[in-house]
Write a protein that holds these residues in place. Structure first.
Motif, PDB file in Angstrom:
ATOM      1  N   ARG A   1      -9.647  71.414  84.574  1.00  0.00           N
ATOM      2  CA  ARG A   1      -8.551  70.989  85.440  1.00  0.00           C
ATOM      3  C   ARG A   1      -8.917  71.212  86.919  1.00  0.00           C
ATOM      4  NH1 ARG A   1      -4.245  72.537  88.184  1.00  0.00           N
ATOM      5  NH2 ARG A   1      -4.758  74.766  88.049  1.00  0.00           N
ATOM      6  N   GLN A   2      -9.571  72.343  87.196  1.00  0.00           N
ATOM      7  CA  GLN A   2      -9.868  72.686  88.599  1.00  0.00           C
ATOM      8  C   GLN A   2     -11.072  71.962  89.179  1.00  0.00           C
ATOM      9  OE1 GLN A   2     -10.214  76.879  89.549  1.00  0.00           O
ATOM     10  NE2 GLN A   2      -8.328  77.399  88.468  1.00  0.00           N
ATOM     11  N   ILE A   3     -12.016  71.590  88.331  1.00  0.00           N
ATOM     12  CA  ILE A   3     -13.278  71.074  88.872  1.00  0.00           C
ATOM     13  C   ILE A   3     -13.021  69.743  89.590  1.00  0.00           C
ATOM     14  CG2 ILE A   3     -14.295  69.617  87.043  1.00  0.00           C
ATOM     15  CD1 ILE A   3     -16.193  72.602  88.245  1.00  0.00           C
ATOM     16  N   THR A   4     -13.722  69.567  90.686  1.00  0.00           N
ATOM     17  CA  THR A   4     -13.578  68.367  91.511  1.00  0.00           C
ATOM     18  C   THR A   4     -13.680  67.102  90.651  1.00  0.00           C
ATOM     19  OG1 THR A   4     -14.574  69.633  93.274  1.00  0.00           O
ATOM     20  CG2 THR A   4     -14.579  67.256  93.543  1.00  0.00           C
ATOM     21  N   SER A   5     -12.753  66.168  90.877  1.00  0.00           N
ATOM     22  CA  SER A   5     -12.604  65.048  89.952  1.00  0.00           C
ATOM     23  C   SER A   5     -13.871  64.222  89.763  1.00  0.00           C
ATOM     24  CB  SER A   5     -11.459  64.144  90.410  1.00  0.00           C
ATOM     25  OG  SER A   5     -11.761  63.660  91.711  1.00  0.00           O
ATOM     26  N   TRP A   6     -14.654  64.019  90.849  1.00  0.00           N
ATOM     27  CA  TRP A   6     -15.840  63.175  90.714  1.00  0.00           C
ATOM     28  C   TRP A   6     -17.045  63.915  90.138  1.00  0.00           C
ATOM     29  CZ3 TRP A   6     -19.322  65.767  93.454  1.00  0.00           C
ATOM     30  CH2 TRP A   6     -18.925  66.434  94.628  1.00  0.00           C
ATOM     31  N   SER A   7     -16.920  65.250  89.985  1.00  0.00           N
ATOM     32  CA  SER A   7     -18.070  66.004  89.479  1.00  0.00           C
ATOM     33  C   SER A   7     -18.309  65.692  88.010  1.00  0.00           C
ATOM     34  CB  SER A   7     -17.843  67.506  89.635  1.00  0.00           C
ATOM     35  OG  SER A   7     -18.898  68.202  88.997  1.00  0.00           O
ATOM     36  N   GLY A   8     -19.525  65.284  87.727  1.00  0.00           N
ATOM     37  CA  GLY A   8     -19.890  65.033  86.332  1.00  0.00           C
ATOM     38  C   GLY A   8     -20.513  66.255  85.681  1.00  0.00           C
ATOM     39  N   ALA A   9     -20.451  67.409  86.402  1.00  0.00           N
ATOM     40  CA  ALA A   9     -21.066  68.626  85.860  1.00  0.00           C
ATOM     41  C   ALA A   9     -20.431  69.006  84.534  1.00  0.00           C
ATOM     42  CB  ALA A   9     -20.924  69.778  86.858  1.00  0.00           C
ATOM     43  N   ARG A  10     -21.256  69.356  83.586  1.00  0.00           N
ATOM     44  CA  ARG A  10     -20.743  69.762  82.280  1.00  0.00           C
ATOM     45  C   ARG A  10     -19.998  71.089  82.382  1.00  0.00           C
ATOM     46  NH1 ARG A  10     -26.365  70.755  79.275  1.00  0.00           N
ATOM     47  NH2 ARG A  10     -27.040  69.227  80.795  1.00  0.00           N
ATOM     48  N   ILE A  11     -19.079  71.291  81.453  1.00  0.00           N
ATOM     49  CA  ILE A  11     -18.386  72.574  81.380  1.00  0.00           C
ATOM     50  C   ILE A  11     -18.692  73.163  80.017  1.00  0.00           C
ATOM     51  CG2 ILE A  11     -16.100  73.666  81.296  1.00  0.00           C
ATOM     52  CD1 ILE A  11     -15.370  71.434  83.426  1.00  0.00           C
ATOM     53  N   ASP A  12     -19.742  73.973  80.002  1.00  0.00           N
ATOM     54  CA  ASP A  12     -20.234  74.565  78.756  1.00  0.00           C
ATOM     55  C   ASP A  12     -20.153  76.084  78.916  1.00  0.00           C
ATOM     56  OD1 ASP A  12     -21.724  75.600  76.655  1.00  0.00           O
ATOM     57  OD2 ASP A  12     -23.191  73.967  76.676  1.00  0.00           O
ATOM     58  N   LEU A  13     -19.057  76.645  78.439  1.00  0.00           N
ATOM     59  CA  LEU A  13     -18.787  78.076  78.594  1.00  0.00           C
ATOM     60  C   LEU A  13     -18.763  78.726  77.229  1.00  0.00           C
ATOM     61  CD1 LEU A  13     -15.616  77.836  80.873  1.00  0.00           C
ATOM     62  CD2 LEU A  13     -17.843  78.635  81.598  1.00  0.00           C
ATOM     63  N   VAL A  14     -19.648  79.683  77.007  1.00  0.00           N
ATOM     64  CA  VAL A  14     -19.697  80.333  75.695  1.00  0.00           C
ATOM     65  C   VAL A  14     -19.795  81.852  75.837  1.00  0.00           C
ATOM     66  CG1 VAL A  14     -20.821  78.333  74.605  1.00  0.00           C
ATOM     67  CG2 VAL A  14     -22.224  80.202  75.503  1.00  0.00           C
ATOM     68  N   PRO A  15     -19.313  82.579  74.825  1.00  0.00           N
ATOM     69  CA  PRO A  15     -19.495  84.043  74.873  1.00  0.00           C
ATOM     70  C   PRO A  15     -20.951  84.426  74.591  1.00  0.00           C
ATOM     71  CG  PRO A  15     -18.234  83.394  72.906  1.00  0.00           C
ATOM     72  CD  PRO A  15     -18.523  82.136  73.670  1.00  0.00           C
ATOM     73  N   ALA A  16     -21.339  85.594  75.088  1.00  0.00           N
ATOM     74  CA  ALA A  16     -22.687  86.107  74.843  1.00  0.00           C
ATOM     75  C   ALA A  16     -22.903  86.272  73.340  1.00  0.00           C
ATOM     76  CB  ALA A  16     -22.872  87.447  75.548  1.00  0.00           C
ATOM     77  N   ALA A  17     -24.146  86.054  72.894  1.00  0.00           N
ATOM     78  CA  ALA A  17     -24.436  86.153  71.461  1.00  0.00           C
ATOM     79  C   ALA A  17     -24.938  87.540  71.068  1.00  0.00           C
ATOM     80  CB  ALA A  17     -25.472  85.096  71.074  1.00  0.00           C
ATOM     81  N   LEU A  18     -25.386  88.315  72.053  1.00  0.00           N
ATOM     82  CA  LEU A  18     -26.012  89.602  71.729  1.00  0.00           C
ATOM     83  C   LEU A  18     -25.066  90.791  71.879  1.00  0.00           C
ATOM     84  CD1 LEU A  18     -29.398  88.874  73.557  1.00  0.00           C
ATOM     85  CD2 LEU A  18     -28.965  88.745  71.092  1.00  0.00           C
ATOM     86  N   GLY A  19     -23.794  90.512  72.144  1.00  0.00           N
ATOM     87  CA  GLY A  19     -22.786  91.572  72.229  1.00  0.00           C
ATOM     88  C   GLY A  19     -23.156  92.638  73.238  1.00  0.00           C
ATOM     89  N   ASP A  20     -23.220  93.887  72.794  1.00  0.00           N
ATOM     90  CA  ASP A  20     -23.524  94.995  73.698  1.00  0.00           C
ATOM     91  C   ASP A  20     -25.025  95.148  73.950  1.00  0.00           C
ATOM     92  OD1 ASP A  20     -20.842  95.630  73.868  1.00  0.00           O
ATOM     93  OD2 ASP A  20     -20.923  96.955  72.118  1.00  0.00           O
TER      94      ASP A  20
END
Ligand SMILES: [Zn+2]
Length: 285
Positions: A249-268
């Motif tokens: 919602r916040q990202i600039t409308s013309w930006s084609g940048a991907r939004i790939d947000l994931v949690p860390a896989a290695l935990g602590d």
């Protein structure tokens, strides 16, 4: 090749032994604030000497919870524990353990861990953010950590996201870390971050601030992926689903940048695996 990996954080420290890239031993202990640097060095020294005798190791990697002058392998300071300022930690360990040692700040080392062994595998550039007591960040690009001219790159915790917001310990107002990190969430809301992220009403407000920080990172770096580690990231989809929607919602409308947000896989263990990967840079030094 056996490697000793050390993760020195604000509230605890962990040490692990890797045989190749397999973790075979691990110990974690709470920090004794009173004991400061000397107490921690003694604890690490005792464990490491025991492991050195029992199994042996050929090199040592360290993730330190505070800024580090990488070229000189010198701690700049620790904001949590006294006595670390200007300390040549790898040189000290090299002397007592008799193996080469290398250090970087824990956010950079965590980024390296997730990039090589965790959720960021195959992604470049990749941004790693720790969301726990404080907020830290590390930039991984083209097979290496991007440290900047003075080794201060990626310090996303002190981006200003609320100019009229509460005072941060650094002297500025409304820093990302001041508004979104665990320590402050607890003092501002009277509940732990873990409890707060289970409350959908809280999360819907919280992701607005989190997204403000992440938006800056996406606009600047266009990362292939953002990996979020630290205690708060363990909330899973209860946090990540609304967060992705808010960043979109916040990202600039013309930006084609991907939004790939994931949690860390290695935990602590992101920093421990990163400390293992960091020792590859010993050959270049
Ligand atoms: Zn600040």
């Amino acid at each position: 090749m056996k490697t000793l990996a050390i993760d020195i954080g604000g509230t605890k420290f962990s040490i692990a032994l890797f045989d190749g890239d397999r973790m075979v031993r691990r110990e974690s202990r709470a920090t004794d604030k009173e004991g400061g640097r000397d107490w921690m060095l003694e604890q690490i020294g005792i464990l490491a000497a025991l492991w050195q005798k029992e199994t042996g190791f050929e090199r040592c990697g360290i993730g330190f919870g505070g800024p580090v002058y990488f070229a000189e392998q010198r701690v700049a300071l620790s904001t949590h524990v006294g006595g670390w300022q200007n300390f040549l930690l790898p040189a000290y360990l090299q002397q007592i353990l008799g193996v080469p040692a290398i250090m970087d700040n824990d956010a950079n080392v965590g980024a390296l861990g997730e990039a090589i062994y965790g959720a960021g595998k195959g992604c470049s550039p990749m941004f790693y953010m720790t969301l726990s007591t404080g907020i830290g960040g590390g930039i991984f690009a083209d097979g290496r950590i991007w440290r900047g001219a003075d080794f201060y790159a990626g310090e996303i915790g002190h981006l200003t996201i609320r100019p009229d917001g509460p005072a941060c310990l650094c002297g500025a107002r409304g820093c990302f870390e001041r508004v979104c990190s665990g320590l402050w969430l607890e003092s501002d809301h009277g509940k732990t971050a873990k409890q707060l992220v289970q409350d959908p009403a809280f999360v819907s407000r919280y992701v607005i601030d989190l997204a403000l920080g992440l938006k800056a990172c996406i606009m600047l770096l266009n990362p292939a992926r953002i990996v979020i580690g630290g205690g708060i990231s363990k909330a899973g989809d209860a946090l990540f689903a609304p967060l992705r929607a808010e960043v979109r919602r916040q990202i600039t409308s013309w930006s084609g940048a991907r939004i790939d947000l994931v949690p860390a896989a290695l935990g602590d263990d992101s920093v421990l695996y990163g400390a293992l990967a960091l020792t590859e840079e010993l050959e270049q030094k």
